[in-house]
Design a protein around this motif. Structure first.
Motif, PDB file in Angstrom:
ATOM      1  N   LYS A   1       0.661  -0.891  -0.071  1.00  0.00           N
ATOM      2  CA  LYS A   1       0.213  -0.011   0.229  1.00  0.00           C
ATOM      3  C   LYS A   1       1.118   1.179  -0.340  1.00  0.00           C
ATOM      4  O   LYS A   1       0.361   2.373  -0.702  1.00  0.00           O
ATOM      5  CB  LYS A   1      -0.551   0.559   0.807  1.00  0.00           C
ATOM      6  N   SER A   2       2.426   0.855   0.942  1.00  0.00           N
ATOM      7  CA  SER A   2       3.003   2.582   0.820  1.00  0.00           C
ATOM      8  C   SER A   2       3.271   2.548  -0.667  1.00  0.00           C
ATOM      9  O   SER A   2       3.631   3.531  -1.371  1.00  0.00           O
ATOM     10  CB  SER A   2       4.220   2.534   2.299  1.00  0.00           C
ATOM     11  N   ALA A   3       4.139   1.737  -1.190  1.00  0.00           N
ATOM     12  CA  ALA A   3       4.513   1.808  -2.568  1.00  0.00           C
ATOM     13  C   ALA A   3       3.310   2.516  -3.758  1.00  0.00           C
ATOM     14  O   ALA A   3       3.607   2.869  -4.631  1.00  0.00           O
ATOM     15  CB  ALA A   3       4.918   0.077  -3.075  1.00  0.00           C
ATOM     16  N   ILE A   4       2.172   1.650  -3.844  1.00  0.00           N
ATOM     17  CA  ILE A   4       1.016   2.043  -3.893  1.00  0.00           C
ATOM     18  C   ILE A   4       0.752   3.629  -3.695  1.00  0.00           C
ATOM     19  O   ILE A   4       0.670   4.260  -5.364  1.00  0.00           O
ATOM     20  CB  ILE A   4       0.125   1.505  -4.340  1.00  0.00           C
ATOM     21  N   GLU A   5       0.695   4.574  -3.277  1.00  0.00           N
ATOM     22  CA  GLU A   5       1.368   5.546  -2.733  1.00  0.00           C
ATOM     23  C   GLU A   5       1.696   6.583  -3.342  1.00  0.00           C
ATOM     24  O   GLU A   5       1.096   7.810  -3.714  1.00  0.00           O
ATOM     25  CB  GLU A   5       0.385   5.526  -1.437  1.00  0.00           C
ATOM     26  N   ARG A   6       3.183   6.027  -3.399  1.00  0.00           N
ATOM     27  CA  ARG A   6       4.264   6.969  -3.897  1.00  0.00           C
ATOM     28  C   ARG A   6       4.197   6.791  -5.898  1.00  0.00           C
ATOM     29  O   ARG A   6       4.357   7.581  -5.996  1.00  0.00           O
ATOM     30  CB  ARG A   6       5.443   5.911  -3.176  1.00  0.00           C
ATOM     31  N   ALA A   7       3.591   5.588  -6.364  1.00  0.00           N
ATOM     32  CA  ALA A   7       3.274   5.488  -7.509  1.00  0.00           C
ATOM     33  C   ALA A   7       2.173   6.255  -8.216  1.00  0.00           C
ATOM     34  O   ALA A   7       1.723   6.348  -9.323  1.00  0.00           O
ATOM     35  CB  ALA A   7       3.144   3.731  -7.959  1.00  0.00           C
ATOM     36  N   LYS A   8       1.465   6.307  -7.299  1.00  0.00           N
ATOM     37  CA  LYS A   8       0.018   7.226  -7.510  1.00  0.00           C
ATOM     38  C   LYS A   8       0.451   8.382  -8.759  1.00  0.00           C
ATOM     39  O   LYS A   8      -0.517   8.974  -9.823  1.00  0.00           O
ATOM     40  CB  LYS A   8      -0.473   7.274  -6.756  1.00  0.00           C
ATOM     41  N   ARG A   9       1.637   9.055  -8.016  1.00  0.00           N
ATOM     42  CA  ARG A   9       2.585  10.301  -8.798  1.00  0.00           C
ATOM     43  C   ARG A   9       2.189  10.013 -10.395  1.00  0.00           C
ATOM     44  O   ARG A   9       2.338  11.427 -11.214  1.00  0.00           O
ATOM     45  CB  ARG A   9       3.160  11.348  -8.074  1.00  0.00           C
ATOM     46  N   ASP A  10       2.368   8.736 -10.605  1.00  0.00           N
ATOM     47  CA  ASP A  10       3.073   8.473 -11.889  1.00  0.00           C
ATOM     48  C   ASP A  10       1.958   8.140 -12.291  1.00  0.00           C
ATOM     49  O   ASP A  10       2.329   7.516 -13.861  1.00  0.00           O
ATOM     50  CB  ASP A  10       4.233   7.437 -12.050  1.00  0.00           C
ATOM     51  N   LEU A  11       0.890   7.618 -12.081  1.00  0.00           N
ATOM     52  CA  LEU A  11      -0.314   6.792 -12.702  1.00  0.00           C
ATOM     53  C   LEU A  11      -1.510   7.623 -13.146  1.00  0.00           C
ATOM     54  O   LEU A  11      -1.537   8.768 -12.912  1.00  0.00           O
ATOM     55  CB  LEU A  11      -0.598   6.325 -11.874  1.00  0.00           C
ATOM     56  N   PRO A  12      -2.082   7.088 -14.152  1.00  0.00           N
ATOM     57  CA  PRO A  12      -3.045   8.421 -14.847  1.00  0.00           C
ATOM     58  C   PRO A  12      -4.178   8.777 -14.003  1.00  0.00           C
ATOM     59  O   PRO A  12      -4.679   8.354 -13.122  1.00  0.00           O
ATOM     60  CB  PRO A  12      -3.529   7.520 -15.769  1.00  0.00           C
ATOM     61  N   LYS A  13      -4.298   9.659 -14.372  1.00  0.00           N
ATOM     62  CA  LYS A  13      -5.571  10.722 -13.069  1.00  0.00           C
ATOM     63  C   LYS A  13      -6.868   9.474 -13.471  1.00  0.00           C
ATOM     64  O   LYS A  13      -7.823  10.387 -12.602  1.00  0.00           O
ATOM     65  CB  LYS A  13      -5.572  11.991 -13.502  1.00  0.00           C
ATOM     66  N   ASP A  14      -7.665   9.053 -14.287  1.00  0.00           N
ATOM     67  CA  ASP A  14      -8.652   9.069 -14.391  1.00  0.00           C
ATOM     68  C   ASP A  14      -9.140   7.428 -14.504  1.00  0.00           C
ATOM     69  O   ASP A  14      -9.748   6.573 -15.410  1.00  0.00           O
ATOM     70  CB  ASP A  14      -8.910   9.104 -16.421  1.00  0.00           C
ATOM     71  N   LEU A  15      -8.074   6.760 -14.097  1.00  0.00           N
ATOM     72  CA  LEU A  15      -8.368   5.401 -13.848  1.00  0.00           C
ATOM     73  C   LEU A  15      -9.981   5.136 -13.138  1.00  0.00           C
ATOM     74  O   LEU A  15     -10.328   5.753 -12.325  1.00  0.00           O
ATOM     75  CB  LEU A  15      -7.288   4.710 -12.585  1.00  0.00           C
ATOM     76  N   THR A  16      -9.986   3.604 -13.830  1.00  0.00           N
ATOM     77  CA  THR A  16     -11.582   3.387 -13.468  1.00  0.00           C
ATOM     78  C   THR A  16     -11.195   2.771 -11.802  1.00  0.00           C
ATOM     79  O   THR A  16     -12.866   3.321 -11.301  1.00  0.00           O
ATOM     80  CB  THR A  16     -12.176   1.826 -14.671  1.00  0.00           C
ATOM     81  N   GLN A  17     -10.296   2.341 -11.886  1.00  0.00           N
ATOM     82  CA  GLN A  17     -10.755   1.469 -10.388  1.00  0.00           C
ATOM     83  C   GLN A  17      -8.903   1.272 -10.024  1.00  0.00           C
ATOM     84  O   GLN A  17      -7.860   1.323 -10.450  1.00  0.00           O
ATOM     85  CB  GLN A  17     -11.051   0.336 -10.311  1.00  0.00           C
ATOM     86  N   ASP A  18      -8.951   2.228  -8.571  1.00  0.00           N
ATOM     87  CA  ASP A  18      -7.146   2.957  -8.077  1.00  0.00           C
ATOM     88  C   ASP A  18      -6.748   1.181  -8.119  1.00  0.00           C
ATOM     89  O   ASP A  18      -7.167   0.738  -7.257  1.00  0.00           O
ATOM     90  CB  ASP A  18      -7.711   4.035  -6.355  1.00  0.00           C
ATOM     91  N   PRO A  19      -5.408   1.110  -7.903  1.00  0.00           N
ATOM     92  CA  PRO A  19      -5.368   0.307  -7.555  1.00  0.00           C
ATOM     93  C   PRO A  19      -5.549  -0.341  -5.846  1.00  0.00           C
ATOM     94  O   PRO A  19      -5.214   0.522  -5.116  1.00  0.00           O
ATOM     95  CB  PRO A  19      -3.053  -0.002  -7.571  1.00  0.00           C
ATOM     96  N   SER A  20      -5.434  -1.340  -5.701  1.00  0.00           N
ATOM     97  CA  SER A  20      -5.737  -2.274  -4.225  1.00  0.00           C
ATOM     98  C   SER A  20      -4.822  -2.889  -4.289  1.00  0.00           C
ATOM     99  O   SER A  20      -4.685  -4.041  -5.219  1.00  0.00           O
ATOM    100  CB  SER A  20      -6.969  -2.438  -4.171  1.00  0.00           C
ATOM    101  N   ALA A  21      -4.343  -3.800  -2.916  1.00  0.00           N
ATOM    102  CA  ALA A  21      -3.607  -4.776  -2.545  1.00  0.00           C
ATOM    103  C   ALA A  21      -4.037  -5.636  -1.951  1.00  0.00           C
ATOM    104  O   ALA A  21      -5.104  -5.397  -1.025  1.00  0.00           O
ATOM    105  CB  ALA A  21      -2.452  -3.991  -1.630  1.00  0.00           C
ATOM    106  N   VAL A  22      -4.420  -6.879  -2.222  1.00  0.00           N
ATOM    107  CA  VAL A  22      -4.989  -7.972  -1.280  1.00  0.00           C
ATOM    108  C   VAL A  22      -4.175  -9.138  -1.393  1.00  0.00           C
ATOM    109  O   VAL A  22      -3.604  -9.762  -2.097  1.00  0.00           O
ATOM    110  CB  VAL A  22      -6.222  -8.241  -2.114  1.00  0.00           C
ATOM    111  N   GLU A  23      -3.876  -9.648  -0.279  1.00  0.00           N
ATOM    112  CA  GLU A  23      -3.378 -10.859   0.231  1.00  0.00           C
ATOM    113  C   GLU A  23      -3.369 -11.675  -0.252  1.00  0.00           C
ATOM    114  O   GLU A  23      -5.130 -12.458  -0.199  1.00  0.00           O
ATOM    115  CB  GLU A  23      -2.860 -10.670   1.723  1.00  0.00           C
TER     116      GLU A  23
END
Length: 494
Positions: free
Chosen positions: A127-149
């Protein structure tokens, strides 16, 4: 016989903790018998109540990171989503392997951590890595990245199939009734319904009529969202009692949706039913379930991690039997498939039978060399050691699986070593010194061989200690064997 007389007979040194302890036990035979009985009964109850699994319940620190970006090709998914997220995940500590898949509209990244990292910690790092990567991801994602074990206990333990000469909508209703009953069990995490129809209200717009009235898609969307809401009206004091006010605005029927007023930007007003065909229908099926070439509604039952698989299956079968006795129509069939408890019970029963046969063969061999009475006493150390070993297994949260039973099978011939050495030495001392009672002979025999027996026990379990530190998934799977064997051998020493 006094200690002075013992020394005068050139007997082994009779002083020491072991000598005195055995003397205390010999003078309190009733207490020893009672303690042995309590240990046996309690160990048996622990054995029957331990959660039973075919294989150990292994927790592997793996996390799925999924992102949905509708209308995007796999090549763009790879460049726009996978690479930025992978770059940040690689910077996290403990990452062992990353495997990514770029599919149409979907990005799936599997992150595997070292086994020293807990699942919760692995998920938080992703989740921490996803938060850091959000600034480089498209702003109009249909569904934001989710982490599931990834949890292996999430696999269904059985499939309950509901079939009959009924519409799928009716079969789903019976499936939902069973779903509520089974999910109420403490052993069950959830029950997923597969193959059923999902209700969907379709609004099929007429483009030409929309253009004639000057109505846009956004006008229709805003009108429907604004009407289909429940609003809190605050509190109202009535007769010194505070009452909550609530305005219920959710749609109750299809006609209410058809009568929604649409206002265009030019001021035109029209009912939704005038520009669209509103249909109460079903969503496009994404999953199908068939049994014997017939469409069925399937309930996938998922057990809670660490719970007794066999007990959960028996409860479900009892619930199904009770449900069938209720008011269900003729022709409704409920069939269980892929029941893991059957294979688990078969494997455990086979191993238990093997352990019992092994115990019988051990006693027969002892009878051949030691006689019937001594063989029976030595043979009793096998079940007593096993039952005593169940105490630490329960405290460590182990389940009764094939690895645990295989460890008991492996230790059958080992746990009798200590008893054989003590009894044979007691016979030697008793036969060479007729003036001693059997109690004195046993006290001296145990005192004399205590250090060799202790060293022999330690050298027996020493080769299994490195297995406790075996890393990786294989180590997590194999740790049940050394732990069980070590506990059993130590129990035999006690």
């Amino acid at each position: 016989m006094s200690e002075k007389d013992i020394h005068s007979s050139n007997l082994p040194e009779a002083k020491g903790f072991i000598y005195n302890m055995i003397g205390v036990l010999a003078r309190n035979k009733t207490t020893v018998y009672l303690l042995t009985f309590l240990v046996t009964v309690a160990g048996y109850f622990i054995f029957t109540n331990l959660p039973k699994e075919q294989f150990p319940d292994i927790v592997i620190p793996q996390v799925y990171v999924q992102t949905v970006y509708a209308g995007t090709s796999p090549a763009d998914i790879e460049n726009l989503i996978n690479k930025p997220i992978e770059k940040q995940i690689k910077a996290e500590k403990g990452v062992k392997r990353i495997k990514s898949n770029a599919l149409q509209d979907v990005s799936v990244i599997l992150v595997e951590f070292d086994t020293k990292v807990s699942v919760t910690e692995a998920k938080e790092r992703c989740k921490s890595a996803i938060e850091r990567a959000k600034r480089d991801l498209p702003k109009d994602l249909t569904q934001d990245p989710s982490a599931v074990e990834v949890n292996f206990s999430e696999f269904p333990i059985m499939n309950i199939n509901i079939s009959g000469n009924f519409p799928l909508k009716k079969l789903k209703e019976y499936g939902e009734q069973l779903q509520d009953k089974i999910e109420a069990m403490p052993e069950i995490t959830r029950v997923d319904i597969v193959g059923a129809l999902s209700r969907e209200v379709q609004i099929n717009l007429d483009i030409n009529k929309m253009k004639a009235y000057g109505i846009t898609f956004y006008d229709i969307q805003s009108a429907i969202q604004g009407e289909n809401v429940n609003i809190s009206g605050g509190d109202l004091s009535v007769m010194d009692v505070r009452r909550s006010l609530r305005v219920a605005g959710e749609f109750k029927s299809i006609d209410q949706i058809r009568n929604v007023i649409i206002r265009s930007g030019q001021g035109a007003t029209v009912k939704l039913g005038d520009v669209a065909d509103v249909v109460d229908s079903f969503a496009e099926r994404q999953d199908f379930a068939r049994l014997d070439n017939n469409s069925v509604v399937t309930l996938n039952v998922i057990k809670r991690s660490g719970e007794n698989l066999v007990a959960a299956s028996e409860k479900i079968e009892a619930t199904l039997a009770e449900f069938k006795k209720g008011n269900i129509p003729d022709g409704l069939k409920i069939t269980i498939t892929a029941d893991q408890s059957e294979r688990t019970k078969s494997s455990i029963e086979d191993l238990i039978n093997t352990v019992v046969l092994g115990f019988i063969f051990v006693v027969l061999v002892l009878m051949f060399f030691m006689g019937v009475r001594d063989a029976i006493f030595v043979g009793l150390s096998v079940p007593l050691s096993a039952l005593l070993a169940f105490y630490p297994l329960l405290m460590m949260g182990f389940t009764l699986n094939t690895m645990v039973l295989f460890a008991f099978l492996l230790g059958l011939g080992i746990v009798v070593d200590d008893a054989i050495v003590v009894i044979e030495n007691a016979h030697r001392i008793f036969n060479h010194h007729k003036e001693l009672t059997i109690t004195e002979a046993v006290k001296l025999a145990a005192t004399e061989v205590f250090v060799p027996v202790l060293s022999g026990t330690l050298t027996t379990i020493a080769p299994f200690f490195p297995l406790l530190f075996w890393g990786g998934i294989v180590g997590e799977f194999m740790k049940y064997l050394p732990f069980t064997l070590i506990f059993t051998v130590i129990a035999s020493l006690i």
